[in-house]
Design an enzyme around this catalytic site. Structure first.
Site, PDB file in Angstrom:
ATOM      1  N   CYS A 127       0.845  -1.187   0.000  1.00 32.35           N
ATOM      2  CA  CYS A 127       0.000   0.000   0.000  1.00 32.35           C
ATOM      3  C   CYS A 127       0.884   1.243   0.000  1.00 32.35           C
ATOM      4  O   CYS A 127       1.350   1.690   1.036  1.00 32.35           O
ATOM      5  CB  CYS A 127      -0.950   0.022   1.199  1.00 32.35           C
ATOM      6  SG  CYS A 127      -2.196   1.314   1.018  1.00 32.35           S
TER       7      CYS A 127
ATOM      8  N   LEU B 211      -4.902   0.371  -2.224  1.00 34.27           N
ATOM      9  CA  LEU B 211      -5.112  -1.022  -1.794  1.00 34.27           C
ATOM     10  C   LEU B 211      -5.647  -1.093  -0.368  1.00 34.27           C
ATOM     11  O   LEU B 211      -6.437  -1.975  -0.040  1.00 34.27           O
ATOM     12  CB  LEU B 211      -3.798  -1.805  -1.896  1.00 34.27           C
ATOM     13  CG  LEU B 211      -3.352  -2.199  -3.301  1.00 34.27           C
ATOM     14  CD1 LEU B 211      -2.050  -2.985  -3.222  1.00 34.27           C
ATOM     15  CD2 LEU B 211      -4.423  -3.019  -4.004  1.00 34.27           C
ATOM     16  N   CYS B 212      -5.183  -0.150   0.490  1.00 33.79           N
ATOM     17  CA  CYS B 212      -5.631  -0.250   1.885  1.00 33.79           C
ATOM     18  C   CYS B 212      -7.115   0.087   2.022  1.00 33.79           C
ATOM     19  O   CYS B 212      -7.797  -0.445   2.887  1.00 33.79           O
ATOM     20  CB  CYS B 212      -4.766   0.603   2.808  1.00 33.79           C
ATOM     21  SG  CYS B 212      -4.070   2.028   2.019  1.00 33.79           S
ATOM     22  N   THR B 213      -7.624   0.941   1.141  1.00 33.97           N
ATOM     23  CA  THR B 213      -9.066   1.207   1.138  1.00 33.97           C
ATOM     24  C   THR B 213      -9.811  -0.076   0.771  1.00 33.97           C
ATOM     25  O   THR B 213     -10.808  -0.438   1.400  1.00 33.97           O
ATOM     26  CB  THR B 213      -9.412   2.311   0.107  1.00 33.97           C
ATOM     27  OG1 THR B 213      -8.706   3.482   0.456  1.00 33.97           O
ATOM     28  CG2 THR B 213     -10.900   2.593   0.076  1.00 33.97           C
ATOM     29  N   GLU B 216      -9.498  -2.483   3.814  1.00 32.96           N
ATOM     30  CA  GLU B 216     -10.013  -2.130   5.138  1.00 32.96           C
ATOM     31  C   GLU B 216     -11.311  -1.340   5.147  1.00 32.96           C
ATOM     32  O   GLU B 216     -12.159  -1.561   5.999  1.00 32.96           O
ATOM     33  CB  GLU B 216      -8.944  -1.322   5.901  1.00 32.96           C
ATOM     34  CG  GLU B 216      -7.764  -2.156   6.336  1.00 32.96           C
ATOM     35  CD  GLU B 216      -8.179  -3.260   7.298  1.00 32.96           C
ATOM     36  OE1 GLU B 216      -8.893  -2.947   8.280  1.00 32.96           O
ATOM     37  OE2 GLU B 216      -7.799  -4.425   7.069  1.00 32.96           O
TER      38      GLU B 216
END
Lengths: 198, 450
Positions: A127, B211-213, B216
């Site tokens: 990320c 990607l973290c959205t 998560e």
């Protein structure tokens, strides 16, 4: 011989059919006589990447390698050995895959080394904003490598890809530190086994 | 017999208005008459790249415009979802190669036309294949494919010693594109009008979610789909790569996305949305394809015949609200690495790579110091990183002529720093290298073709 042509496209209007005619007649004559070797096409993306790579200015903690040799720059690996922070002493390798329309599209980057990290998941997804939503064609390979290096010196719990690691970092930095140590030395953190990378 | 003649003349009635009569918008070399009409049929060979929504329209339009020698290349097979707009295909064709069925159907309906299908990837063909065509017409849906064909077509272009493009080496392209109710048609005359790479900035960057959205905090159906596609797939199928053209893979992603959407209480995940997000598909509208294709076919006819000035050089069409259409004249990037002339350098065959690099530093039009050199995908010398410098160092003492496989001329690209003092900046330059005293390099050789 043809320098007198004014270079405006309408001056060409009507010329093409004559050229096609000549060419087609030549083609009919020259059947079976092609002796030109096949030529590899170099994409604009490859050229821009060539520039990025030849201008790389990496810190001592980072190195780059080309598993397919000197003529395939589109696939390479970057190894980072952080000299500070939780990950000091570890060795982490990332694979880069560059598209033919680079830099219109960001490189695809994955972490090959299994790592206990809040912003890198166990499948190697990373990320990092500049790899996805904030990628701009003015950025380059150097920027990405610095961005990756930064992830190791300053992991953050606000953009979690590994939720458990992020929660531990947020709530108990001491425990996070010992988890990182244990993972890097080769061992289990919770249910997950990490191979040694020191 | 009489019947056939009547039929023929009635079929070309509209075309004859353009080709048999003079006009005030025609090109200077335009010679109206039946000979022109016959020549167009006999000598013009057109390649249509893509046999999808635009490709079907293009083949039909070009065949009805009187062109007789057409070829079409497409790597895809027909899917059920194509049938609403790719009108050459029928239900029983599902699973067959698009290029083959499209060619067959148009030949059945338009007598006298010959269409050769190529069921393969555009990269599978030798460059020779593309050089055979008079005009290349593009009905594609990806930037990569356009960029590839553009590089191939521009690669045929040669410049004379005064940096003027030599028209007999020019491979005209007509590019169409649609997205829903919007579309474009453009004419690319390499060396004359901007090529695809000159204006690649016209394409908006793809939207990519962090990607973290996805992992998560998903908020939309598209987030759930991208989670299943980018994260969950790898987690479950270690090592097996996702194939967007495999329906089973797509179904798996859809089901995972649906599960995730349910978990987070997000509505709207459907199979077609999944396809749309993963393959970046925007619903295609048949009428947009028809309009854009008609514009492209007309431009093709104009380039070939000279019956009118060509579009200069980029038409946009927008039918979202009412109708808006506009032609913009984009300008060429004179330093374009793909279509630009580059800088001509004449060398002796004995010049080594090291001498060449020094020469590039002193050349008044270049002044590029610390040059790295690449030729047709081979890196001849790299200044950095150290690992590549080491691998290429031994080339420095070799003659450039040998490193360029003893071709009398060729294009090399150099990267380095240009300018002096505070104005120093990194640059990437195209160079046309010609070796003195080697057969076949003179301009008269090229002019001999015309």
């Amino acid at each position: 011989m043809r320098d007198f042509y004014v270079l405006q496209s309408d001056r060409y209007t009507g010329i093409m059919i004559k050229l096609f005619k000549v060419k087609e007649k030549q083609r009919e004559l020259a059947e079976n006589s092609n002796g030109k070797p096949p030529v590899k096409k170099q994409s604009a993306g490859e050229l821009r990447l060539h520039k990025d790579i030849s201008e790389l200015n990496l810190p001592k903690t980072c190195s780059i390698s080309f598993p397919n040799g000197k003529d395939d720059l589109m696939n390479f690996e970057v190894t980072i050995r952080p000299d500070d922070g939780y990950y000091l002493g570890g060795t982490f390798t990332f694979t880069f895959q560059i598209s033919s329309i680079y830099p219109h599209e960001a490189p695809k980057v994955k972490c090959k080394t299994k790592v206990y990290h809040p912003n890198i998941d166990l499948d190697g997804n990373v990320c990092l904003n500049i790899l996805r939503e904030d990628w701009k064609p003015v950025l380059n390979i150097n920027t990405i490598i610095y961005g990756l290096y930064h992830l190791f010196t300053e992991p953050n719990h606000e953009d979690p890809l590994n939720r458990e690691a992020a929660a531990v970092l947020r709530d108990n930095p001491k425990m996070f530190e010992s988890n990182v140590r244990r993972a890097m030395a080769g061992g289990y953190v919770g249910q997950t086994f990490f191979t040694r990378c020191i | 017999m009489a019947d056939a003649t009547t039929q023929q003349s009635s079929r070309s009635r509209d075309l004859d208005k353009l080709l048999l009569r003079p006009g005030h918008l025609v090109g200077p070399a335009f010679e109206p008459g039946t000979e022109l009409r016959d020549d167009l049929q006999k000598y013009v060979r057109i390649l249509v790249v893509g046999a999808g929504g635009l490709g079907c329209e293009l083949l039909k339009d070009l065949a009805l415009s009187g062109f007789k020698n057409l070829e079409v290349i497409d790597m895809d097979r027909i899917e059920v979802s194509n049938l609403n707009r790719q009108f050459l295909f029928r239900l029983e064709d599902v699973g067959k190669p698009k290029a083959e069925v499209a060619a067959k159907r148009v030949m059945e309906r338009v007598s006298g036309v010959n269409i050769v299908p190529h069921f393969c990837r555009i990269e599978d063909k030798e460059l020779e294949f593309y050089s055979e065509f008079s005009i290349i017409v593009l009905g594609l849906d990806s930037i990569e494919a356009r960029s590839y064909i553009n590089a191939v077509a521009c690669g045929f272009l040669e410049y004379d010693s005064n940096d003027n493009p030599q028209e007999q080496t020019m491979k005209p392209m007509v590019d169409g594109g649609t997205e829903g109710f919007k579309g474009h048609a453009r004419v690319i005359l390499p060396g004359m009008t901007p090529c695809f790479e000159c204006t690649i900035w016209l394409f908006p960057p793809q939207v990519k979610f962090p990607l973290c959205t996805l992992a998560e905090t998903p908020r939309t159906a598209a987030h759930c789909i991208e989670y299943a596609h980018l994260i969950k797939w790898d987690e479950v199928h270690s090592g097996k790569s996702f194939d967007p053209d495999n329906p089973e893979h797509m179904q798996w992603v859809y089901l995972e996305a649906a599960k995730r959407a349910e978990l987070f209480g997000i509505p709207g995940v459907t199979y077609s949305l999944t396809q749309g997000v993963v393959k970046n598909i925007i619903p295609a509208i048949a009428s947009t394809n028809a309009i854009i294709s008609a514009a492209c076919a007309l431009e093709t006819l104009k380039i070939a015949s000279g019956c009118s000035k060509t579009l200069s050089n980029y038409l946009t069409y927008n039918g979202v609200e009412g109708l808006h259409t506009k032609v913009t004249e984009f300008v060429k990037d004179k330093d374009c690495l793909v279509c630009g002339p580059g800088i001509l350098i004449e060398l002796d065959t004995s010049v080594t790579l090291k001498m060449f690099i020094d020469l590039v530093e002193d050349h008044p039009k270049l002044l590029v110091s610390g040059a790295s050199v690449t030729h047709r995908g081979k890196n001849l010398y790299m200044q950095a990183p150290p690992v590549l410098e080491e691998m290429t160092r031994s080339n420095l003492s070799l003659p450039l002529f040998e490193l360029m496989d003893k071709f009398p001329k060729g294009v090399v690209h150099v990267t380095g720093t240009a300018g002096k003092g505070d104005n120093r900046q990194s640059c990437l330059r195209k160079l046309r290298v010609a070796f003195k005293g080697v057969d076949g390099i003179t301009d008269t050789d090229m002019a001999g073709g015309a």
